[in-house]
Design a protein around this motif. Structure first.
Motif, PDB file in Angstrom:
ATOM      1  N   THR A 394       0.903  -1.249   0.232  1.00 48.21           N
ATOM      2  CA  THR A 394       0.111   0.012   0.064  1.00 48.21           C
ATOM      3  C   THR A 394       0.746   1.122   0.014  1.00 48.21           C
ATOM      4  O   THR A 394       2.108   1.252   0.253  1.00 48.21           O
ATOM      5  N   HIS A 395       0.334   2.237  -0.601  1.00 42.97           N
ATOM      6  CA  HIS A 395       1.033   3.647  -0.564  1.00 42.97           C
ATOM      7  C   HIS A 395      -0.009   4.768  -0.206  1.00 42.97           C
ATOM      8  O   HIS A 395      -0.750   4.970  -1.086  1.00 42.97           O
ATOM      9  N   LYS A 396       0.452   5.655   0.684  1.00 42.33           N
ATOM     10  CA  LYS A 396      -0.454   6.777   1.137  1.00 42.33           C
ATOM     11  C   LYS A 396       0.119   7.928   0.324  1.00 42.33           C
ATOM     12  O   LYS A 396       1.491   8.271   0.270  1.00 42.33           O
ATOM     13  N   VAL A 397      -0.588   8.533  -0.723  1.00 43.76           N
ATOM     14  CA  VAL A 397      -0.317   9.610  -1.482  1.00 43.76           C
ATOM     15  C   VAL A 397       0.140  10.902  -0.798  1.00 43.76           C
ATOM     16  O   VAL A 397      -0.647  11.246   0.200  1.00 43.76           O
ATOM     17  N   ARG A 398       1.084  11.407  -1.160  1.00 43.85           N
ATOM     18  CA  ARG A 398       1.642  12.570  -0.609  1.00 43.85           C
ATOM     19  C   ARG A 398       1.712  13.653  -1.664  1.00 43.85           C
ATOM     20  O   ARG A 398       1.608  13.493  -2.954  1.00 43.85           O
ATOM     21  N   SER A 399       2.175  14.960  -1.367  1.00 37.65           N
ATOM     22  CA  SER A 399       2.167  16.135  -2.134  1.00 37.65           C
ATOM     23  C   SER A 399       2.916  16.027  -3.274  1.00 37.65           C
ATOM     24  O   SER A 399       4.090  15.517  -3.117  1.00 37.65           O
ATOM     25  N   GLY A 400       2.454  16.337  -4.224  1.00 40.88           N
ATOM     26  CA  GLY A 400       3.380  16.101  -5.741  1.00 40.88           C
ATOM     27  C   GLY A 400       3.251  14.888  -6.250  1.00 40.88           C
ATOM     28  O   GLY A 400       3.963  14.918  -7.422  1.00 40.88           O
ATOM     29  N   GLU A 401       2.706  13.916  -5.640  1.00 38.68           N
ATOM     30  CA  GLU A 401       2.725  12.470  -6.314  1.00 38.68           C
ATOM     31  C   GLU A 401       1.604  12.241  -7.301  1.00 38.68           C
ATOM     32  O   GLU A 401       0.350  12.962  -7.039  1.00 38.68           O
ATOM     33  N   SER A 402       1.844  11.569  -8.363  1.00 43.86           N
ATOM     34  CA  SER A 402       0.779  11.213  -9.455  1.00 43.86           C
ATOM     35  C   SER A 402       0.875   9.683  -9.737  1.00 43.86           C
ATOM     36  O   SER A 402       1.901   8.881  -9.225  1.00 43.86           O
ATOM     37  N   ILE A 417      -2.231   0.066 -11.632  1.00 45.84           N
ATOM     38  CA  ILE A 417      -2.818   0.605 -10.226  1.00 45.84           C
ATOM     39  C   ILE A 417      -4.183   1.126 -10.400  1.00 45.84           C
ATOM     40  O   ILE A 417      -4.949   0.778  -9.230  1.00 45.84           O
ATOM     41  N   LYS A 418      -4.619   1.613 -11.415  1.00 47.56           N
ATOM     42  CA  LYS A 418      -5.992   2.079 -11.476  1.00 47.56           C
ATOM     43  C   LYS A 418      -7.000   0.880 -11.601  1.00 47.56           C
ATOM     44  O   LYS A 418      -8.221   0.930 -10.709  1.00 47.56           O
ATOM     45  N   GLU A 419      -6.695  -0.368 -11.955  1.00 44.16           N
ATOM     46  CA  GLU A 419      -7.550  -1.585 -11.891  1.00 44.16           C
ATOM     47  C   GLU A 419      -7.424  -2.022 -10.481  1.00 44.16           C
ATOM     48  O   GLU A 419      -8.508  -2.294  -9.875  1.00 44.16           O
ATOM     49  N   ALA A 420      -6.221  -1.945  -9.852  1.00 40.14           N
ATOM     50  CA  ALA A 420      -6.261  -2.270  -8.493  1.00 40.14           C
ATOM     51  C   ALA A 420      -7.208  -1.644  -7.563  1.00 40.14           C
ATOM     52  O   ALA A 420      -7.481  -2.250  -6.385  1.00 40.14           O
ATOM     53  N   ASN A 421      -7.378  -0.465  -7.738  1.00 39.22           N
ATOM     54  CA  ASN A 421      -8.092   0.667  -6.884  1.00 39.22           C
ATOM     55  C   ASN A 421      -9.403   0.971  -7.571  1.00 39.22           C
ATOM     56  O   ASN A 421      -9.843   1.908  -7.009  1.00 39.22           O
ATOM     57  N   ASN A 422      -9.742   0.579  -8.364  1.00 42.56           N
ATOM     58  CA  ASN A 422     -11.071   0.785  -9.156  1.00 42.56           C
ATOM     59  C   ASN A 422     -11.056   2.268  -9.325  1.00 42.56           C
ATOM     60  O   ASN A 422     -12.216   2.745  -9.226  1.00 42.56           O
ATOM     61  N   LEU A 423      -9.775   2.866 -10.073  1.00 43.21           N
ATOM     62  CA  LEU A 423     -10.057   4.027 -10.367  1.00 43.21           C
ATOM     63  C   LEU A 423     -10.426   4.426 -11.779  1.00 43.21           C
ATOM     64  O   LEU A 423     -10.195   3.564 -12.837  1.00 43.21           O
ATOM     65  N   SER A 424     -11.283   5.372 -12.055  1.00 44.06           N
ATOM     66  CA  SER A 424     -11.749   5.517 -13.326  1.00 44.06           C
ATOM     67  C   SER A 424     -10.935   6.733 -13.932  1.00 44.06           C
ATOM     68  O   SER A 424     -11.070   6.917 -15.296  1.00 44.06           O
ATOM     69  N   THR A 425      -9.997   7.234 -13.220  1.00 36.45           N
ATOM     70  CA  THR A 425      -9.440   8.800 -13.664  1.00 36.45           C
ATOM     71  C   THR A 425      -7.873   8.514 -13.170  1.00 36.45           C
ATOM     72  O   THR A 425      -7.739   7.488 -12.197  1.00 36.45           O
ATOM     73  N   ASP A 426      -7.165   9.355 -13.723  1.00 36.60           N
ATOM     74  CA  ASP A 426      -5.668   9.342 -13.284  1.00 36.60           C
ATOM     75  C   ASP A 426      -5.352  10.326 -12.167  1.00 36.60           C
ATOM     76  O   ASP A 426      -4.291  10.470 -11.707  1.00 36.60           O
ATOM     77  N   VAL A 427      -6.553  10.891 -11.515  1.00 38.02           N
ATOM     78  CA  VAL A 427      -6.478  11.795 -10.511  1.00 38.02           C
ATOM     79  C   VAL A 427      -6.504  11.058  -9.008  1.00 38.02           C
ATOM     80  O   VAL A 427      -7.275  10.233  -8.893  1.00 38.02           O
ATOM     81  N   VAL A 428      -5.590  11.588  -8.318  1.00 41.75           N
ATOM     82  CA  VAL A 428      -5.524  10.979  -6.962  1.00 41.75           C
ATOM     83  C   VAL A 428      -5.142  12.223  -6.000  1.00 41.75           C
ATOM     84  O   VAL A 428      -4.861  13.266  -6.262  1.00 41.75           O
ATOM     85  N   ARG A 429      -5.739  11.974  -4.717  1.00 45.35           N
ATOM     86  CA  ARG A 429      -5.843  13.154  -3.844  1.00 45.35           C
ATOM     87  C   ARG A 429      -4.657  12.642  -2.649  1.00 45.35           C
ATOM     88  O   ARG A 429      -4.337  11.552  -2.388  1.00 45.35           O
ATOM     89  N   ILE A 430      -4.243  13.611  -1.858  1.00 47.37           N
ATOM     90  CA  ILE A 430      -2.980  13.675  -0.873  1.00 47.37           C
ATOM     91  C   ILE A 430      -3.803  12.961   0.401  1.00 47.37           C
ATOM     92  O   ILE A 430      -4.782  13.181   0.684  1.00 47.37           O
ATOM     93  N   GLY A 431      -2.979  11.890   0.741  1.00 46.84           N
ATOM     94  CA  GLY A 431      -3.527  11.187   1.726  1.00 46.84           C
ATOM     95  C   GLY A 431      -4.363  10.074   1.437  1.00 46.84           C
ATOM     96  O   GLY A 431      -4.425   8.992   2.120  1.00 46.84           O
ATOM     97  N   GLN A 432      -4.551   9.762   0.110  1.00 46.35           N
ATOM     98  CA  GLN A 432      -5.184   8.450  -0.226  1.00 46.35           C
ATOM     99  C   GLN A 432      -4.413   7.279  -0.423  1.00 46.35           C
ATOM    100  O   GLN A 432      -3.369   7.391  -0.540  1.00 46.35           O
ATOM    101  N   LEU A 433      -5.142   6.234   0.223  1.00 45.56           N
ATOM    102  CA  LEU A 433      -4.171   5.045   0.383  1.00 45.56           C
ATOM    103  C   LEU A 433      -4.548   3.942  -0.906  1.00 45.56           C
ATOM    104  O   LEU A 433      -5.673   3.497  -1.239  1.00 45.56           O
ATOM    105  N   LEU A 434      -3.545   3.766  -1.580  1.00 46.22           N
ATOM    106  CA  LEU A 434      -3.473   3.057  -2.622  1.00 46.22           C
ATOM    107  C   LEU A 434      -2.940   1.577  -2.565  1.00 46.22           C
ATOM    108  O   LEU A 434      -2.017   1.469  -1.900  1.00 46.22           O
TER     109      LEU A 434
END
Length: 439
Positions: A394-402, A417-434
């Motif tokens: 797992t990885h917690k998204v930090r500022s500046g990461e994409s 990564i998108k498939e493993a997290n059921n993401l429909s876009t390339d946008v991630v938010r700070i603090g999101q656990l992937l």
């Protein structure tokens, strides 16, 4: 008349005295462990012996000086698959006995006498290392055939056989307490998927401290846990402690006491065999061995801290930090090794606690909880636990990461990564656990 009587008395007394001084075999005991058979000959007095091996058929011949060959060599114990029969043969002379141990196959013998102790008299011990012995069967990982898929935990019950260890005020033997806890820990480990226990001592017999890490190494263990019950000269001390190897003198008075009561060995243990007499190879081997020892000692210390945290939920701790001493059972340079003192058997209350089965179960469970927590963090490469950790990164998204930056860092595709997290876009938010999928 008196002269004839005296001569007759002398001729009667001399052979009678010689016969009385002759040693005798009292009993024969047999025990087996992985790859080795032990024969113990209980004798009336200290043995004087020589021995040699023969082949076609394989047998070990032992000559005992000034010993009667009239006693029975039968044993109530099973001889096992290595020893076919124990018998007498024609001795060197009328005052000696020749023992022959008929073997099913070639074995490497080690013989040594033991002086009276622990309720036993003089003994001659014969250890036979089986030439056909092989490590426990393993489950090989198809992606890494260099090791077992299971994490292998060597569990050593301290003392055993003619060495009872410490004895409590009520007569409790340390060897019985340690074996009981070891078997409980073994059962817990074997019930955990991806782990398997390697018992060092399975019954009431003695194994030299230097041999115990060798058994762990032969079975490719990832960890050695040696279980003991402490003792001191006074009944007041109480509580558990966890010990790791010290390269120098023990750092406490209790540690120095333990060192005196344990059999010493060279710090490099069996792995010293890799050091050759060639100068360049010796320096290289010493360097590699030193690095391995440093890593093993650091890992042992980390695990010891976890064991202490878990054990203090069950019992009072005599020491709240890992302790260091030069103890033979901890000398494997390539296997993290700890010695757990479950309490002071010399303390009447702790002796009573250790005789309670539920208490021993809780101690075993606390050790396992620490072991599980440790290997959850650092599972050995190639194990099932390592593959689980790889799949569940797992990885917690930090500022500046994409997503693209994370994909590059973990060597995976953005789409994975998108498939493993059921993401429909390339946008991630700070603090999101992937969840980061395996490569």
């Amino acid at each position: 008349m008196w002269r004839g009587f005296l001569l007759g008395l002398i001729f009667w007394v001399i052979p009678t005295a010689l016969q009385a001084a002759q040693n005798t075999i009292q009993t024969v005991r047999v025990s087996q462990e992985a790859g080795q058979t032990r024969l113990v000959f209980d004798l009336r007095s200290a043995p004087e012996f020589t021995y040699f091996s023969l082949t076609n058929p394989n047998r070990l011949v032992i000559d005992l000086a000034n010993t009667s060959d009239a006693a029975s060599l039968s044993s109530q114990d099973e001889l096992g698959s290595l020893v076919r029969r124990i018998r007498y043969s024609t001795p060197k002379n009328s005052q000696s006995a020749r023992l022959v141990i008929d073997l099913a196959r070639k074995a490497e013998p080690t013989l040594f006498p033991i002086t009276p102790s622990g309720g036993f008299g003089h003994r001659l011990v014969v250890d036979l290392a089986d030439s056909d012995a092989s490590p426990a069967s393993v489950l090989i990982d198809s992606t890494n055939n260099q090791r077992d898929k299971d994490i292998l935990i060597a569990i050593d019950a301290g003392h055993g056989g003619n060495d009872p260890g410490s004895v409590g005020p009520a007569g409790t033997y340390e060897k019985n307490i340690t074996l009981s806890i070891a078997k409980k820990l073994e059962a817990i480990v074997n019930a955990e998927p991806g782990m398997r226990a390697i018992p060092i001592r399975t019954g009431d017999y003695y194994i030299y401290p230097t041999k115990r890490p060798e058994i762990a190494r032969r079975n490719k263990a990832d960890l050695l846990v040696s279980i003991h019950a402490d003792a001191f000269t006074t009944p007041q001390p109480r509580g558990g402690s966890v010990w790791v190897l010290s390269m120098g003198r023990a750092d406490t008075e209790l540690g120095r006491w333990m060192e005196k009561t344990e059999r010493h060995s060279e710090l490099l243990g069996g792995a010293a065999e890799v050091i050759t007499d060639k100068t360049s190879e010796r320096y290289l081997a010493e360097t590699i061995l030193g690095l391995s020892m440093d890593h093993s000692m650091a890992s042992s210390y980390d695990l010891s801290e976890k064991v202490i945290e878990e054990m203090k939920q069950v019992t009072r701790m005599h020491k709240r930090r890992p302790q260091s001493a030069s103890l033979a059972v901890l000398t494997s340079p390539d296997i993290p090794s700890i010695l757990v003192e479950v309490g002071f058997i010399s303390n009447p209350q702790e002796e009573k606690n250790l005789n309670w089965a539920e208490y021993r179960q809780r101690l075993a469970q606390s050790m396992f909880d620490a072991i599980k927590a440790y290997f959850s963090q650092v599972p050995p490469d190639g194990t099932l636990w390592a593959s689980w950790k790889e799949k569940n990164r797992t990885h917690k998204v930090r500022s500046g990461e994409s997503l693209s930056l994370l994909a590059q860092r973990y060597n995976v595709k953005v789409a994975s990564i998108k498939e493993a997290n059921n993401l429909s876009t390339d946008v991630v938010r700070i603090g999101q656990l992937l969840t980061i999928p395996s490569t």
